[in-house]
Motif scaffolding. Structure first.
Motif, PDB file in Angstrom:
ATOM      1  N   LEU A  94       9.983   8.144  -0.558  1.00  0.00           N
ATOM      2  CA  LEU A  94       9.281   7.836  -1.811  1.00  0.00           C
ATOM      3  C   LEU A  94       7.846   8.349  -1.829  1.00  0.00           C
ATOM      4  O   LEU A  94       7.271   8.510  -2.894  1.00  0.00           O
ATOM      5  N   LYS A  95       7.268   8.611  -0.677  1.00  0.00           N
ATOM      6  CA  LYS A  95       5.883   9.100  -0.647  1.00  0.00           C
ATOM      7  C   LYS A  95       5.741  10.419  -1.399  1.00  0.00           C
ATOM      8  O   LYS A  95       4.765  10.631  -2.106  1.00  0.00           O
ATOM      9  N   ALA A 144       0.851  -1.198   0.000  1.00  0.00           N
ATOM     10  CA  ALA A 144       0.000   0.000   0.000  1.00  0.00           C
ATOM     11  C   ALA A 144       0.885   1.246   0.000  1.00  0.00           C
ATOM     12  O   ALA A 144       2.028   1.211   0.478  1.00  0.00           O
ATOM     13  N   PHE A 145       0.347   2.332  -0.514  1.00  0.00           N
ATOM     14  CA  PHE A 145       1.069   3.607  -0.534  1.00  0.00           C
ATOM     15  C   PHE A 145       1.588   3.954   0.865  1.00  0.00           C
ATOM     16  O   PHE A 145       2.708   4.430   1.022  1.00  0.00           O
ATOM     17  N   GLU A 146       0.788   3.683   1.869  1.00  0.00           N
ATOM     18  CA  GLU A 146       1.139   4.023   3.254  1.00  0.00           C
ATOM     19  C   GLU A 146       2.375   3.262   3.743  1.00  0.00           C
ATOM     20  O   GLU A 146       3.022   3.681   4.700  1.00  0.00           O
ATOM     21  N   GLN A 154      -0.317   8.320  -6.547  1.00  0.00           N
ATOM     22  CA  GLN A 154      -1.352   7.909  -5.599  1.00  0.00           C
ATOM     23  C   GLN A 154      -2.615   8.747  -5.780  1.00  0.00           C
ATOM     24  O   GLN A 154      -3.730   8.223  -5.729  1.00  0.00           O
ATOM     25  N   LEU A 155      -2.442  10.039  -6.033  1.00  0.00           N
ATOM     26  CA  LEU A 155      -3.593  10.917  -6.266  1.00  0.00           C
ATOM     27  C   LEU A 155      -4.339  10.472  -7.521  1.00  0.00           C
ATOM     28  O   LEU A 155      -5.572  10.381  -7.533  1.00  0.00           O
ATOM     29  N   GLY A 156      -3.590  10.183  -8.597  1.00  0.00           N
ATOM     30  CA  GLY A 156      -4.212   9.691  -9.829  1.00  0.00           C
ATOM     31  C   GLY A 156      -4.935   8.372  -9.622  1.00  0.00           C
ATOM     32  O   GLY A 156      -5.994   8.126 -10.203  1.00  0.00           O
ATOM     33  N   LYS A 157      -4.379   7.529  -8.775  1.00  0.00           N
ATOM     34  CA  LYS A 157      -5.004   6.236  -8.469  1.00  0.00           C
ATOM     35  C   LYS A 157      -6.337   6.452  -7.754  1.00  0.00           C
ATOM     36  O   LYS A 157      -7.350   5.852  -8.108  1.00  0.00           O
ATOM     37  N   LYS A 158      -6.318   7.347  -6.742  1.00  0.00           N
ATOM     38  CA  LYS A 158      -7.538   7.586  -5.957  1.00  0.00           C
ATOM     39  C   LYS A 158      -8.610   8.339  -6.744  1.00  0.00           C
ATOM     40  O   LYS A 158      -9.778   7.989  -6.691  1.00  0.00           O
ATOM     41  N   LEU A 159      -8.203   9.386  -7.463  1.00  0.00           N
ATOM     42  CA  LEU A 159      -9.182  10.246  -8.123  1.00  0.00           C
ATOM     43  C   LEU A 159      -9.604   9.758  -9.503  1.00  0.00           C
ATOM     44  O   LEU A 159     -10.749   9.927  -9.899  1.00  0.00           O
ATOM     45  N   LEU A 160      -8.668   9.184 -10.253  1.00  0.00           N
ATOM     46  CA  LEU A 160      -8.942   8.828 -11.643  1.00  0.00           C
ATOM     47  C   LEU A 160      -8.916   7.330 -11.920  1.00  0.00           C
ATOM     48  O   LEU A 160      -9.140   6.901 -13.045  1.00  0.00           O
ATOM     49  N   GLY A 161      -8.579   6.551 -10.899  1.00  0.00           N
ATOM     50  CA  GLY A 161      -8.511   5.105 -11.096  1.00  0.00           C
ATOM     51  C   GLY A 161      -7.310   4.648 -11.904  1.00  0.00           C
ATOM     52  O   GLY A 161      -7.334   3.571 -12.506  1.00  0.00           O
TER      53      GLY A 161
END
Length: 153
Positions: free
Chosen positions: A127-128, A119-121, A135-142
């Motif tokens: 690296l975060k 997981a990103f966490e 991660q933002l693209g993963k959450k918002l745009l899939g």
């Protein structure tokens, strides 16, 4: 079971040099990868018949390394070059090793070498910041980004 892969005749695996920078940039751009953090000294390349046909890099961070920019020229694919560079980069790693990739197919490729999905966490702090946009693209745009860690490093 590890499959034995060797370089095709006329090919060599070597560390990147300053003369390779444009060939490396071209490979990275042609694969639609991030061209902003290209440092030839962090790259390993496969040169065949006088031409760079594959590359990959170990990016160094404070407390970790990232396997990135792994590209094989389309005309040279399916000959084990990606496997050779990946194995070599794993062997060269001197700190915990991570990567990000797009899609299940690439994640399965890296799983063959022992990488595990995390997981990103679970990423180290260094690296975060770099992977935050992914991660933002993963959450918002899939966007199908996958974060992975090589546990033996």
């Amino acid at each position: 079971m590890k499959q034995s892969v060797s370089l095709p005749n006329g090919c060599i695996l070597r560390r990147g040099t300053s003369e390779d920078i444009w060939s490396i940039r071209w490979l990275v751009l042609s694969a639609k990868l991030d061209p902003t953090q290209i440092r030839f000294s962090q790259f390993w390349v496969i040169e065949c018949e006088g031409k760079i046909v594959a590359c990959g890099q170990l990016r160094n961070f404070y407390d970790t390394q990232e396997l990135g920019s792994l590209v094989v020229s389309p005309a040279w694919r399916n000959r084990g070059l990606g496997t050779l560079i990946t194995r070599h980069l794993i062997e060269e790693a001197t700190q915990p090793l991570y990567l990000e990739c797009l899609g299940q197919r690439l994640a399965e490729f890296y799983t063959r070498f022992g990488f595990v999905v995390i997981a990103f966490e679970e990423l180290p702090r260094s690296l975060k910041g770099k992977f935050g946009l992914s991660q933002l693209g993963k959450k918002l745009l899939g966007v199908p980004v996958v974060f992975m860690h090589y546990p033996s490093s």
